[in-house]
Structure formats: structure tokens, C-alpha cells
Scaffold this motif. Structure first.
Motif, PDB file in Angstrom:
ATOM      1  N   TYR A   1     -25.894 -15.709 -19.655  1.00 13.63           N
ATOM      2  CA  TYR A   1     -26.164 -17.054 -20.137  1.00 13.63           C
ATOM      3  C   TYR A   1     -24.975 -17.697 -20.833  1.00 13.63           C
ATOM      4  O   TYR A   1     -25.037 -18.840 -21.278  1.00 13.63           O
ATOM      5  CB  TYR A   1     -27.379 -17.036 -21.080  1.00 13.63           C
ATOM      6  N   SER A   2     -23.876 -16.968 -20.934  1.00 13.76           N
ATOM      7  CA  SER A   2     -22.604 -17.485 -21.456  1.00 13.76           C
ATOM      8  C   SER A   2     -22.718 -18.111 -22.837  1.00 13.76           C
ATOM      9  O   SER A   2     -22.024 -19.075 -23.151  1.00 13.76           O
ATOM     10  CB  SER A   2     -22.021 -18.525 -20.477  1.00 13.76           C
ATOM     11  N   GLY A   3     -23.592 -17.604 -23.648  1.00 12.94           N
ATOM     12  CA  GLY A   3     -23.671 -18.123 -25.008  1.00 12.94           C
ATOM     13  C   GLY A   3     -24.941 -17.720 -25.707  1.00 12.94           C
ATOM     14  O   GLY A   3     -25.907 -17.258 -25.096  1.00 12.94           O
ATOM     15  N   ILE A   4     -24.900 -17.886 -27.009  1.00 13.14           N
ATOM     16  CA  ILE A   4     -26.041 -17.496 -27.836  1.00 13.14           C
ATOM     17  C   ILE A   4     -26.170 -18.521 -28.964  1.00 13.14           C
ATOM     18  O   ILE A   4     -25.160 -18.940 -29.543  1.00 13.14           O
ATOM     19  CB  ILE A   4     -25.855 -16.051 -28.363  1.00 13.14           C
ATOM     20  N   MET A   5     -27.390 -18.948 -29.225  1.00 16.14           N
ATOM     21  CA  MET A   5     -27.633 -20.056 -30.149  1.00 16.14           C
ATOM     22  C   MET A   5     -28.428 -19.580 -31.368  1.00 16.14           C
ATOM     23  O   MET A   5     -29.154 -18.588 -31.316  1.00 16.14           O
ATOM     24  CB  MET A   5     -28.408 -21.166 -29.445  1.00 16.14           C
TER      25      MET A   5
ATOM     26  N   SER B   1     -33.294  -7.159 -28.520  1.00 13.97           N
ATOM     27  CA  SER B   1     -32.442  -7.336 -27.355  1.00 13.97           C
ATOM     28  C   SER B   1     -33.044  -8.422 -26.473  1.00 13.97           C
ATOM     29  O   SER B   1     -34.243  -8.395 -26.180  1.00 13.97           O
ATOM     30  CB  SER B   1     -32.336  -6.030 -26.566  1.00 13.97           C
ATOM     31  N   GLY B   2     -32.246  -9.381 -26.046  1.00 20.24           N
ATOM     32  CA  GLY B   2     -32.746 -10.448 -25.192  1.00 20.24           C
ATOM     33  C   GLY B   2     -33.053 -11.707 -25.974  1.00 20.24           C
ATOM     34  O   GLY B   2     -34.202 -11.998 -26.288  1.00 20.24           O
ATOM     35  N   MET B   3     -32.005 -12.462 -26.301  1.00 20.75           N
ATOM     36  CA  MET B   3     -32.190 -13.689 -27.081  1.00 20.75           C
ATOM     37  C   MET B   3     -31.159 -14.752 -26.709  1.00 20.75           C
ATOM     38  O   MET B   3     -31.008 -15.745 -27.393  1.00 20.75           O
ATOM     39  CB  MET B   3     -32.084 -13.369 -28.573  1.00 20.75           C
ATOM     40  N   ALA B   4     -30.452 -14.539 -25.597  1.00 17.02           N
ATOM     41  CA  ALA B   4     -29.391 -15.465 -25.196  1.00 17.02           C
ATOM     42  C   ALA B   4     -29.965 -16.739 -24.591  1.00 17.02           C
ATOM     43  O   ALA B   4     -31.147 -16.825 -24.263  1.00 17.02           O
ATOM     44  CB  ALA B   4     -28.455 -14.783 -24.197  1.00 17.02           C
ATOM     45  N   GLY B   5     -29.106 -17.741 -24.440  1.00 14.59           N
ATOM     46  CA  GLY B   5     -29.497 -18.974 -23.787  1.00 14.59           C
ATOM     47  C   GLY B   5     -30.457 -19.826 -24.597  1.00 14.59           C
ATOM     48  O   GLY B   5     -30.527 -19.738 -25.820  1.00 14.59           O
ATOM     49  N   LEU B   6     -31.218 -20.650 -23.883  1.00 12.52           N
ATOM     50  CA  LEU B   6     -32.140 -21.586 -24.529  1.00 12.52           C
ATOM     51  C   LEU B   6     -33.525 -21.524 -23.886  1.00 12.52           C
ATOM     52  O   LEU B   6     -34.174 -22.542 -23.676  1.00 12.52           O
ATOM     53  CB  LEU B   6     -31.590 -23.012 -24.451  1.00 12.52           C
ATOM     54  N   GLY B   7     -33.967 -20.330 -23.575  1.00 10.53           N
ATOM     55  CA  GLY B   7     -35.305 -20.156 -23.016  1.00 10.53           C
ATOM     56  C   GLY B   7     -36.382 -20.466 -24.036  1.00 10.53           C
ATOM     57  O   GLY B   7     -36.111 -20.705 -25.217  1.00 10.53           O
TER      58      GLY B   7
END
Length: 205
Positions: free
Chosen positions: A177-181, A144-150
Motif C-alpha cells: 500500500y506504499s504508506g501508513i496513516m 499486523s495489517g494496518m496499512a493504507g486507507l481501508g
């Protein structure tokens, strides 16, 4: 072509072949996490994979999941099984096209000790973890916790309790983060798969 399993796995860590070969793993959900975990474990030489999902492949899946354009419209279970056959045909793969719920989850995992929880929906994740962790003989690896581009370095695997491991950055949320990469999803999936291998080989931390 006279292909041997040993040829596929000769670059693996020495002394791991037999332990991995006799291990059974269940993956619940075959999206961004589950499809990548399945491929990584097949490449590592896991002997048996039980893969569970009810969904079909959509175009929007292709930015982070292991499927191809040719798989669009196909059941995810069938598509990932076909991919695995082309990577390591020596893995025994059982697929189950069903929606996991609190009534059927125990019968789905049955005698399999290590379960990778890879659902997309938060409520389904919570249900699966709650139900599975009541059985002390099961080990659950979730993410859990993998969204965005951190930063990649923010993603870690923590041992939350004796039979529960959690991978992620502990803060990012898809809605926020409005998206997942693909990059961060695959990092999380690799963490999950690596934890599976470590557990099989006796590394519990």
C-alpha cells in the motif's frame, strides 16, 4: 496544583482503579503502535509501564506516532516518558534504550505477564512472538495489517491461542500500500490497549 490521581481517572469504569493500578505492562517498540498504546494505558491508569526501544524520533514519525517536533532527535523512550508525565504523573515508567533480540528479550520482560509487541520490522515481530509464546505464563498482544486507507471496520482483534492476541485487518501490507496513516495505526493501537484492559479485568475474549 494539588492534583490527585482519582481526579484524573474519575470518568473511568467504576471498580477498575485498583486492578489497573497494580498491573505491570511491557511495551516492546515505541513507534506508531507502541507510542499510542503507552499513552492510552497511561490515560487509563495502568500503574507501571516498561517501555523499550532503541530508536530516536525522526520527522517522518510524526504522521502517526505520539511525538512532537520538539522531540526530533530525542530518544523515543525519553520523549514518551516525558509525555506520560504530563498526562498521568502517577504512572511509574521505566525505560530501556536497547535493541530487543532473542538473547535479551526474556530478561527484558522478566516478571511482567502482559506484553504488547509493537515492532515495525516483520522479522523482529516474528522473533519476539516465537520467544515469548514459549512461556505459557506470558500473554502477548500483537498487531499486523494496518496499512493504507481501508475501512476501520476491517480491523479486529482475534484470539489466536490462549496467550496470543492479534490485531489488524489480516491482509494489508506496508509495501503493497506504499504508506501508513495515523488513522488505521491508532485504531490498531487502541485495539491493543483495549485488549490489555480487558485482560486485566478478566475479559479474555
Amino acid at each position: 496544583m494539588d492534583l490527585k490521581e482519582e481526579d484524573l481517572l474519575k470518568r473511568n469504569v467504576k471498580g477498575t482503579f485498583e486492578k489497573l493500578k497494580k498491573t505491570k505492562i511491557c511495551i516492546l517498540g515505541l513507534g506508531g503502535l507502541g507510542s499510542n498504546v503507552a499513552i492510552l494505558l497511561a490515560k487509563a491508569g495502568i500503574g507501571y509501564l516498561k517501555l523499550v526501544d532503541f530508536d530516536i524520533v525522526e520527522a517522518s514519525n510524526l504522521n502517526r506516532q505520539q511525538y512532537r517536533i520538539s522531540h526530533i532527535g530525542m530518544k523515543k523512550t525519553k520523549a514518551i516518558k516525558n509525555i506520560i508525565k504530563e498526562i498521568n504523573p502517577f504512572v511509574k515508567v521505566d525505560i530501556l534504550d536497547t535493541k530487543v533480540d532473542k538473547e535479551n528479550i526474556s530478561s527484558i520482560v522478566k516478571d511482567i505477564k502482559i506484553i504488547v509487541e509493537a515492532f515495525d520490522r516483520a522479522e523482529t515481530k516474528a522473533m519476539a512472538i516465537e520467544k515469548l509464546l514459549t512461556n505459557k505464563n506470558k500473554i502477548v498482544i500483537s498487531a499486523s495489517g494496518m496499512a493504507g486507507l481501508g475501512s476501520s471496520n476491517e480491523i479486529i482483534t482475534r484470539r489466536v491461542r490462549d496467550n496470543f492476541y492479534l490485531t489488524g485487518d489480516n491482509y494489508s501490507d506496508y509495501e503493497e500500500y506504499s504508506g501508513i496513516m495515523s488513522t488505521r495505526v491508532m485504531i490498531c493501537a487502541a485495539h491493543q490497549a483495549n485488549m490489555v484492559l480487558r485482560l486485566i479485568l478478566g475479559e479474555e475474549k
